[in-house]
Write an enzyme that holds these catalytic residues in place. Structure first.
Site, mmCIF file in Angstrom:
data_model
loop_
_atom_site.group_PDB
_atom_site.id
_atom_site.type_symbol
_atom_site.label_atom_id
_atom_site.label_comp_id
_atom_site.label_asym_id
_atom_site.label_seq_id
_atom_site.Cartn_x
_atom_site.Cartn_y
_atom_site.Cartn_z
ATOM 1 N NE ARG A 69 -5.667 6.698 -1.305
ATOM 2 C CZ ARG A 69 -5.251 5.465 -2.336
ATOM 3 N NH1 ARG A 69 -5.937 5.478 -3.051
ATOM 4 N NH2 ARG A 69 -4.396 4.754 -1.008
ATOM 5 C CE1 TYR A 199 -9.725 10.098 6.288
ATOM 6 C CE2 TYR A 199 -8.472 9.454 4.614
ATOM 7 C CZ TYR A 199 -8.764 9.651 5.819
ATOM 8 O OH TYR A 199 -7.853 8.742 6.065
ATOM 9 N N GLY A 201 -7.496 11.991 1.204
ATOM 10 C CA GLY A 201 -6.606 12.204 -0.993
ATOM 11 C C GLY A 201 -7.756 11.829 -2.024
ATOM 12 C CE LYS A 208 -0.909 10.302 -2.119
ATOM 13 N NZ LYS A 208 -1.341 8.747 -1.567
ATOM 14 C CG HIS A 228 2.644 6.605 -3.236
ATOM 15 N ND1 HIS A 228 2.205 5.697 -3.336
ATOM 16 C CD2 HIS A 228 2.648 7.196 -2.723
ATOM 17 C CE1 HIS A 228 1.332 5.398 -2.273
ATOM 18 N NE2 HIS A 228 0.828 6.887 -1.330
ATOM 19 C CB SER A 250 -2.397 3.676 0.836
ATOM 20 O OG SER A 250 -2.164 4.208 -0.641
ATOM 21 C CB ALA A 251 -1.400 2.350 4.777
ATOM 22 C CB CYS A 252 3.173 -0.445 2.830
ATOM 23 S SG CYS A 252 2.020 -1.675 2.265
ATOM 24 N N GLY A 253 4.062 1.483 5.052
ATOM 25 C CA GLY A 253 6.024 2.329 5.629
ATOM 26 C C GLY A 253 6.895 2.910 5.179
ATOM 27 C CB THR A 255 5.067 8.014 7.253
ATOM 28 O OG1 THR A 255 4.125 8.630 6.076
ATOM 29 C CG2 THR A 255 4.991 9.152 8.147
ATOM 30 C CG ASP A 279 2.192 10.005 0.295
ATOM 31 O OD1 ASP A 279 1.800 9.145 0.448
ATOM 32 O OD2 ASP A 279 1.285 10.513 -0.067
ATOM 33 C CG ASN A 371 -6.871 5.443 6.241
ATOM 34 O OD1 ASN A 371 -5.439 6.006 6.429
ATOM 35 N ND2 ASN A 371 -7.929 6.737 5.257
ATOM 36 N NE ARG A 373 -4.140 7.766 5.993
ATOM 37 C CZ ARG A 373 -2.919 7.520 5.501
ATOM 38 N NH1 ARG A 373 -1.648 8.675 5.065
ATOM 39 N NH2 ARG A 373 -3.023 6.618 4.599
ATOM 40 N N GLY A 499 12.799 0.795 12.545
ATOM 41 C CA GLY A 499 14.484 1.614 13.364
ATOM 42 C C GLY A 499 15.480 0.143 12.035
ATOM 43 C CG ASN A 501 12.793 -1.421 7.817
ATOM 44 O OD1 ASN A 501 13.284 -2.771 8.283
ATOM 45 N ND2 ASN A 501 11.819 -0.888 8.137
HETATM 46 P P1 GTP Z 1 -0.047 6.356 2.933
HETATM 47 O O1 GTP Z 1 0.493 7.110 3.711
HETATM 48 O O2 GTP Z 1 -1.152 5.220 3.627
HETATM 49 O O3 GTP Z 1 0.994 6.845 1.719
HETATM 50 O O4 GTP Z 1 0.679 5.280 3.864
HETATM 51 P P2 GTP Z 1 3.193 4.980 4.628
HETATM 52 O O5 GTP Z 1 3.196 3.797 3.337
HETATM 53 O O6 GTP Z 1 3.326 6.325 4.613
HETATM 54 O O7 GTP Z 1 2.638 4.319 5.513
HETATM 55 P P3 GTP Z 1 3.162 4.336 7.248
HETATM 56 O O8 GTP Z 1 4.537 4.676 7.312
HETATM 57 O O9 GTP Z 1 2.094 5.338 7.843
HETATM 58 O O10 GTP Z 1 2.938 2.866 7.927
HETATM 59 C C1 GTP Z 1 1.545 2.079 8.022
HETATM 60 C C2 GTP Z 1 1.789 1.138 9.165
HETATM 61 O O11 GTP Z 1 2.710 0.701 8.649
HETATM 62 C C3 GTP Z 1 1.303 2.145 10.313
HETATM 63 O O12 GTP Z 1 1.187 1.179 11.111
HETATM 64 C C4 GTP Z 1 3.269 0.873 10.688
HETATM 65 O O13 GTP Z 1 3.002 1.016 11.986
HETATM 66 C C5 GTP Z 1 3.581 -0.074 9.623
HETATM 67 N N1 GTP Z 1 4.874 0.398 9.830
HETATM 68 C C6 GTP Z 1 5.701 0.818 9.175
HETATM 69 N N2 GTP Z 1 6.779 0.044 8.615
HETATM 70 C C7 GTP Z 1 6.473 -1.093 9.667
HETATM 71 C C8 GTP Z 1 7.943 -1.735 9.240
HETATM 72 O O14 GTP Z 1 9.175 -2.212 9.301
HETATM 73 N N3 GTP Z 1 7.495 -3.135 10.006
HETATM 74 C C9 GTP Z 1 5.877 -3.504 10.102
HETATM 75 N N4 GTP Z 1 5.974 -4.777 11.089
HETATM 76 N N5 GTP Z 1 4.993 -2.721 10.090
HETATM 77 C C10 GTP Z 1 5.332 -1.579 9.958
HETATM 78 C C1 SPV Z 2 -2.059 6.987 0.836
HETATM 79 O O1 SPV Z 2 -3.788 6.643 1.277
HETATM 80 O O2 SPV Z 2 -1.328 6.779 -0.055
HETATM 81 C C2 SPV Z 2 -2.068 8.491 1.518
HETATM 82 C C3 SPV Z 2 -3.143 8.480 2.034
HETATM 83 O O3 SPV Z 2 -1.357 8.472 1.535
HETATM 84 S S1 SPV Z 2 -4.500 10.271 0.921
HETATM 85 O O4 SPV Z 2 -3.637 11.256 1.018
HETATM 86 O O5 SPV Z 2 -6.054 9.442 2.020
HETATM 87 O O6 SPV Z 2 -4.495 9.125 -0.058
HETATM 88 MN MN MN Z 3 0.464 7.843 0.098
#
Ligand code: GTP
Ligand code: SPV
Ligand code: MN
Length: 590
Positions: A69, A199, A201, A208, A228, A250-253, A255, A279, A371, A373, A499, A501
């Protein structure tokens, strides 16, 4: 496919501007999608993967400059700048329309415009909403077919009423020029215009752009919320399922948490996790006065790197069929995919995300983009919830905020009440990730994980949260904050995460049920260390006390940063937020 005059008039107008050679309506049939897949393979837009190992799976690479994004090129074009607020990019609608019309004019010459009718949420649910995306990209059509409900059935649902609400979405790939890339929301017009990207989002406009930016604006006016947030159901050994929503940037866990597999010890006791969404949540107050969540999406657009059998078995399983992979690496030996963290065996005969043939065993850079996907149908997920299609949604017990904070935030704490919880969400911060273009690892404030996604003034949005809390009263979910990413002085993660968590989720649900005590601290309720069940933890040295400590000095520095942050919202900032900040400061200064 429709006789709706509003739809047809809008389509004519967009056609006249973009001047495509052809217009193709997407009816949602498998035959049509299969023909488009074949065409994309023919033109090289997609690569068909090993159909024995990955049936129905395809591979796509985007331009090198188009992999995430683009927040600095994303605009909220409300009539006044104040409505968009200080943390959104804004331009007057007339000015933006004029600027973009020039770019769109003739942009689809020699190309086909696909008309994609789609529903966010199960078709017919009172909480679902309809969009129509016009796009000149087959990749977009095929992704939308996974991520949303598409086709004739959506137009049937919309009907012929000229005033029926739908979101008008226009996407032109044009020449993917980053200098002319724009992702623009016009909330008052139910309109989204995206140009010069291909690409995720930026172009899957149901996600989004609609389900968060436009929907958050609609939610404010209609009394609901677009967030979100993941949605998960946690089943206890008695078979009762309680639902939790969690907002992480985003990308903080999200999924990962949504599909979590409990540690052996808890699995053996009979605990299970069911995924409703990974998401986005749309939250409405139900007839019983409680908060209900639906997942408006039909698939997962998940981060590939770091996904493995060990970290996220269920996500990996979800990608084994009918999935599109974007910007991962190719294993040329068997025409399958690879990414960092999948396993310890990068392919020797590899094509990296840039399309270069390399020896993966010695290559120094990232084989898959950080990033990169997968777009996977939610129904592939082994732990998909039986409530996934429930048109009424699921009742929410707890709302959890969280982010990547090396210092400051403890593993978990509970807010005192909804108002304090809103403050906890509003003051969230997290290290930036590869999900957006720009620097990675920089701590920034990301309220409710919505910084890039709020479709109006962030301060007004906090006001809406407070309003919703008043309506929910004592039926409001309890609000928590978690941090899986705290680091020790050597820079190692202090908590095993993934797990494990689940152990924190159990404390959260026990708090909701009034089954466990807590310690009142400066920042809210903290667990007693012994109340986080660590039985069977692989790493016996986890410093649970350390994970739950609060460094007052670090927190006071954060308070100073929040004061500065809040100042930019001027008199739009709800008084409740200032009050909560004063309370926090006083508590820490005692
Ligand atoms: P978006 O799709 O961008 O909104 O992201 P998301 O919040 O769904 O993130 P996702 O679950 O894909 O996790 C992103 C990254 O964080 C991955 O590289 C995971 O391996 C890492 N991650 C997820 N959960 C944990 C955790 O509990 N501990 C650590 N250290 N890393 C984690
Ligand atoms: C994010 O960035 O929070 C995503 C991926 O979930 S995207 O659809 O590109 O926004
Ligand atoms: Mn997201």
């Amino acid at each position: 496919m429709t006789e709706n005059k509003t739809v047809l008039a809008w389509l004519e107008e967009m056609k006249a501007m973009c001047q495509p050679d052809n217009v193709v309506w997407i009816d949602g049939s498998e035959e049509q999608l299969e023909a488009l897949r074949a065409e994309a393979v023919e033109t090289g837009e997609m690569i068909k993967l090993n159909q024995e190992k990955l049936p129905g799976c395809y591979y796509h690479r985007t331009a090198e400059n188009d992999v995430a994004r683009v927040e600095d090129r994303t605009f909220i074009c409300t009539p006044t700048e104040e409505e968009a607020g200080p943390i959104n990019n804004w331009m007057a609608p007339d000015e933006m329309y004029a600027k973009l019309k020039k770019l769109y004019t003739g942009s689809m010459k020699g190309r086909t415009m696909y008309v994609i009718p789609y529903s966010m949420g199960p078709i017919g649910s009172p909480f679902s909403k309809i969009g129509i995306e016009l796009s000149d990209s087959i990749y977009v059509v095929l992704n939308m077919a996974i991520m949303t409900r598409i086709g004739q059935k959506v137009l049937d649902q919309l009907g012929n009423d000229e005033n029926a609400e739908f979101i008008k979405c226009l996407h032109a790939k044009k020449d993917v020029n980053p200098d002319d890339r724009y992702i623009v929301q016009f909330p008052q017009d139910n309109t989204i215009w995206s140009i010069n990207s291909a690409y995720g989002g930026n172009v899957l406009l149901g996600k989004k752009c609609f389900a968060l930016r436009i929907a958050s604006y609609l939610g404010k006016n209609q009394g609901w919320m677009a967030e979100h947030m993941l949605i998960l159901g946690l089943e206890n050994p008695q078979g009762e399922v309680k639902y939790i929503c969690a907002a992480f940037p985003s990308a903080c866990g999200k999924t990962n948490l949504a599909m979590l597999i409990p540690p052996e010890y808890l699995k053996n006791k009979g605990y299970k996790v069911w995924t409703v969404g990974d998401d986005i949540s749309w939250l409405n107050i139900g007839p019983d006065g409680r908060l209900y969540a639906i997942n408006p999406e039909a698939g997962f657009f998940g981060v590939a790197p770091g996904t493995s059998v060990k970290t996220n078995f269920n996500a990996l399983e979800s990608t084994k069929k009918n999935t599109i992979f974007t910007n991962v690496a190719l294993n040329n030996a068997d025409n399958t995919v690879w990414w960092e963290g999948l396993d310890k065996n990068p392919p020797k005969n590899c094509t990296n995300w840039l399309g270069e043939k390399v020896d993966g065993t010695t290559y120094e850079g990232n084989l898959a983009h950080p990033n990169s996907r997968f777009t996977a149908p939610a129904i592939n997920c082994p732990c998909i919830s039986s409530e996934f299609e429930n048109p009424q949604g699921v009742p929410v017990e707890a709302i959890v905020f969280g982010g990547r904070r090396a210092k400051c935030a403890p593993l978990v704490y509970q807010s005192r009440d909804w108002q304090h919880g809103t403050f906890v969400g509003a003051t969230m911060a997290s290290e930036t990730t590869a999900a957006a273009a720009g620097a990675v690892g920089v701590v920034r404030r990301d309220p409710m994980a919505m910084k890039p996604f709020v479709g109006y003034n962030m301060a007004t949005y906090w006001g809406h949260w407070l309003e919703m809390g008043k309506k929910l009263g004592d039926k409001a979910p309890k609000i928590f904050h978690v941090n899986w990413f705290r680091k020790d002085d050597e820079g190692h993660f202090m908590w095993p995460g993934f797990g494990d968590n689940m152990r924190v989720l159990l404390w959260i649900l026990n708090r909701c049920a009034g089954k466990v005590d807590a310690v009142e601290s400066e920042i809210g309720y903290l667990p007693k260390p012994e109340d986080i069940d660590l039985t069977g933890l692989e790493d016996e040295n986890v410093d649970i006390k350390g994970l739950l400590t609060i460094d007052k000095q670090v927190w006071l520095e954060d308070v100073a940063n929040i004061e500065e942050y809040f100042a930019q919202f001027g008199d739009k900032l709800p008084k409740e937020m200032t009050d909560e900040l004063a309370k926090l400061k006083a508590n820490l200064s005692k």
